[in-house]
Design an enzyme around this catalytic site. Structure first.
Site, PDB file in Angstrom:
ATOM      1  N   LYS A   2      18.316 -11.455  68.542  1.00 15.84           N
ATOM      2  CA  LYS A   2      18.301 -12.184  69.410  1.00 15.84           C
ATOM      3  C   LYS A   2      19.330 -13.201  70.011  1.00 15.84           C
ATOM      4  CE  LYS A   2      13.784 -13.532  68.984  1.00 15.84           C
ATOM      5  NZ  LYS A   2      13.096 -14.470  69.329  1.00 15.84           N
ATOM      6  N   LYS A  38      14.744 -16.715  59.067  1.00 16.73           N
ATOM      7  CA  LYS A  38      13.223 -17.176  58.889  1.00 16.73           C
ATOM      8  C   LYS A  38      12.992 -17.500  58.003  1.00 16.73           C
ATOM      9  CE  LYS A  38      10.397 -16.889  62.562  1.00 16.73           C
ATOM     10  NZ  LYS A  38      11.075 -16.270  63.768  1.00 16.73           N
ATOM     11  N   THR A  95      10.258 -21.283  75.551  1.00 14.23           N
ATOM     12  CA  THR A  95       9.580 -20.182  74.958  1.00 14.23           C
ATOM     13  C   THR A  95       9.640 -18.445  75.966  1.00 14.23           C
ATOM     14  OG1 THR A  95       9.914 -20.178  72.661  1.00 14.23           O
ATOM     15  CG2 THR A  95       8.707 -17.926  73.302  1.00 14.23           C
ATOM     16  N   SER A 155      16.129 -24.793  71.944  1.00 10.88           N
ATOM     17  CA  SER A 155      17.050 -24.906  70.068  1.00 10.88           C
ATOM     18  C   SER A 155      18.988 -25.237  70.141  1.00 10.88           C
ATOM     19  CB  SER A 155      16.364 -24.184  69.123  1.00 10.88           C
ATOM     20  OG  SER A 155      15.586 -24.239  68.715  1.00 10.88           O
TER      21      SER A 155
END
Ligand code: GLU
Length: 419
Positions: A92, A104, A188, A348
């Site tokens: 991504k 993550k 998002t 972000s």
């Protein structure tokens, strides 16, 4: 043999690699996470007892920069899932050309069973356990499923007290008062929205298009609001407690209010809104289907039933590789997660940059930059898909893999031996 989730995800890498001339060493490097740290978090519950929770943080690949990715609190979290999500973050960030690798984190917990004070202790315990792993130039967490700005605020605060100075750029998605960025809350969904709007003609969408949304958390609720404001009609919605359908369109303000007070199904019976079986959502007659919940929601067993022509993946990994093949046969265009939901990590990045600059950008600038990035990468991937005759997912992986391969090769072979 039962395939792991990461094994499943890697099939996408292998498919993309077949279309490109990529050095075998690059693929070998991307097949395994660089490091995954595991810890058992012990916290004091409000009743005085102590309880423990498994937690992980994976730094999948940091070739293009510090690893970046959210932390989820979920009862079905696992190491395999965390590593898979970190793999997706790697791609991504490369899709969007952000100066980050992929990471993550997760805690295996149902946060809805915790009080606010317990949630705060768990969030702080996570940072205590992983303080050596995370860092503004090493690994930068953010919100994910069932975590939010409040949790990020506690985590940033805990990190600052451990290292003895303020370090807001260690975490993104913070409350605005603690250095969070304007526009991170709906980023998002907004990224996906800009993408759909930009490709409207190619996708055959536009005003009046009917939308079904699976999941009504942060991404689902914001995409409903944004698409509704552009004249799309939200005809079906689900959350963990049920689904609703109204062929003439659902009043989105009433929907958001119903969710705030309880669940989307509380709207059933009002006007022409009727309750729907959860598994019927996928077969609803609509133009755009938006999975905005968890992984593997569209699989070999239900992909055939999907009626929409376009799928916008706001969730991570909602379509299994088997379902992808079925949807491809049906001529459904899937706008893949690593592009469609990349607005979150893109803002972000803006937050991380602002923290390092000691500045705060106006919302108009955040929106303009996000829009430009989504449109540029979206159009480039659309072109690859057309020229190479591959799916949008295939094209997105190829687009990202070329950037990753270039970076891995530019680092030289040294990193294979020295790190
Ligand atoms: N959790 C989000 C994602 O899956 C955001 C990650 C981030 O902002 O770092 O993309």
């Amino acid at each position: 043999m039962r395939q792991t989730m990461l094994g499943h995800a890697l099939t996408r890498l292998e498919q993309a690699a077949r279309h490109l001339e990529i050095d075998g060493e690059v693929i070998e490097k991307l097949k395994y996470p660089r490091e995954t740290v595991k810890a058992r978090l012990m916290i004091r519950m409000d009743d005085g007892s102590r309880k423990s929770f498994m937690a992980w943080r994976c730094r999948y690949d940091d070739t293009r920069g510090p690893t970046k990715g959210g932390i989820r609190f979920h009862p079905s979290a696992s190491m395999d899932e965390t590593e898979t999500l970190a793999f997706w973050m790697t791609f991504k960030c490369a899709v969007m050309n952000l100066p980050f690798g992929g990471g993550k984190g997760a805690v295996k917990v149902d946060p809805r069973t915790l009080s606010k004070a317990e949630l705060e202790r768990l969030s702080r315990a996570y940072v205590q356990a992983f303080a050596q792993t995370i860092g503004p130039d090493r690994d930068i967490p953010a919100p994910d499923v069932y975590t939010n700005a409040m949790v990020m605020g506690w985590m940033a605060d805990e990190y600052a007290s451990i290292i003895g100075r303020s370090a807001p750029s260690v975490i993104t998605g913070k409350p605005i008062a603690l250095g969070g960025s304007l526009g991170r809350d709906d980023a998002t969904a907004r990224g996906g929205f800009y993408l759909v709007r930009h490709l409207e003609k190619e996708l055959g969408l536009g005003e009046g298009a009917r939308v079904a949304i699976q999941g009504f958390g942060n991404a689902g609720a914001h995409i409903a609001r944004l698409l509704d404001s552009a004249g799309y009609s939200i005809v079906a919605v689900s959350d963990t407690r049920g689904a609703i359908h109204a062929p003439g369109g659902i009043d989105v303000a009433a929907l958001i209010e119903a969710k705030r007070r309880g669940a989307v199904r509380d709207l059933a019976g009002k006007g022409d809104v009727r309750a729907l079986d959860d598994d019927a959502l996928i077969g609803i007659d609509c133009d755009l289907f938006v999975p905005a919940a968890l992984e593997d929601m569209i699989h070999a067993g239900n992909a055939e039933a999907l009626r929409a022509r376009v799928v916008l993946e706001l969730a991570n990994g909602p379509v299994t590789p088997e379902a992808d093949a079925i949807l491809g046969e049906k001529g459904v265009v899937v706008l893949p997660d690593i592009l469609a939901n990349a607005g979150g990590v893109t803002v972000s990045w803006f937050e991380w940059v602002q923290n390092r600059q000691g500045m705060s950008w106006p919302l108009t600038e955040i929106h303009a930059r996000l829009k430009a990035s989504m449109e540029a990468e979206g159009a480039a991937i659309w072109r690859v898909a057309q020229e190479r005759g591959v799916s949008m997912r295939g094209a997105a992986y190829m687009h990202a893999l070329l950037r990753l391969a270039e970076a891995i090769e530019a680092h030289g072979t040294q990193q294979f031996f020295m790190s």
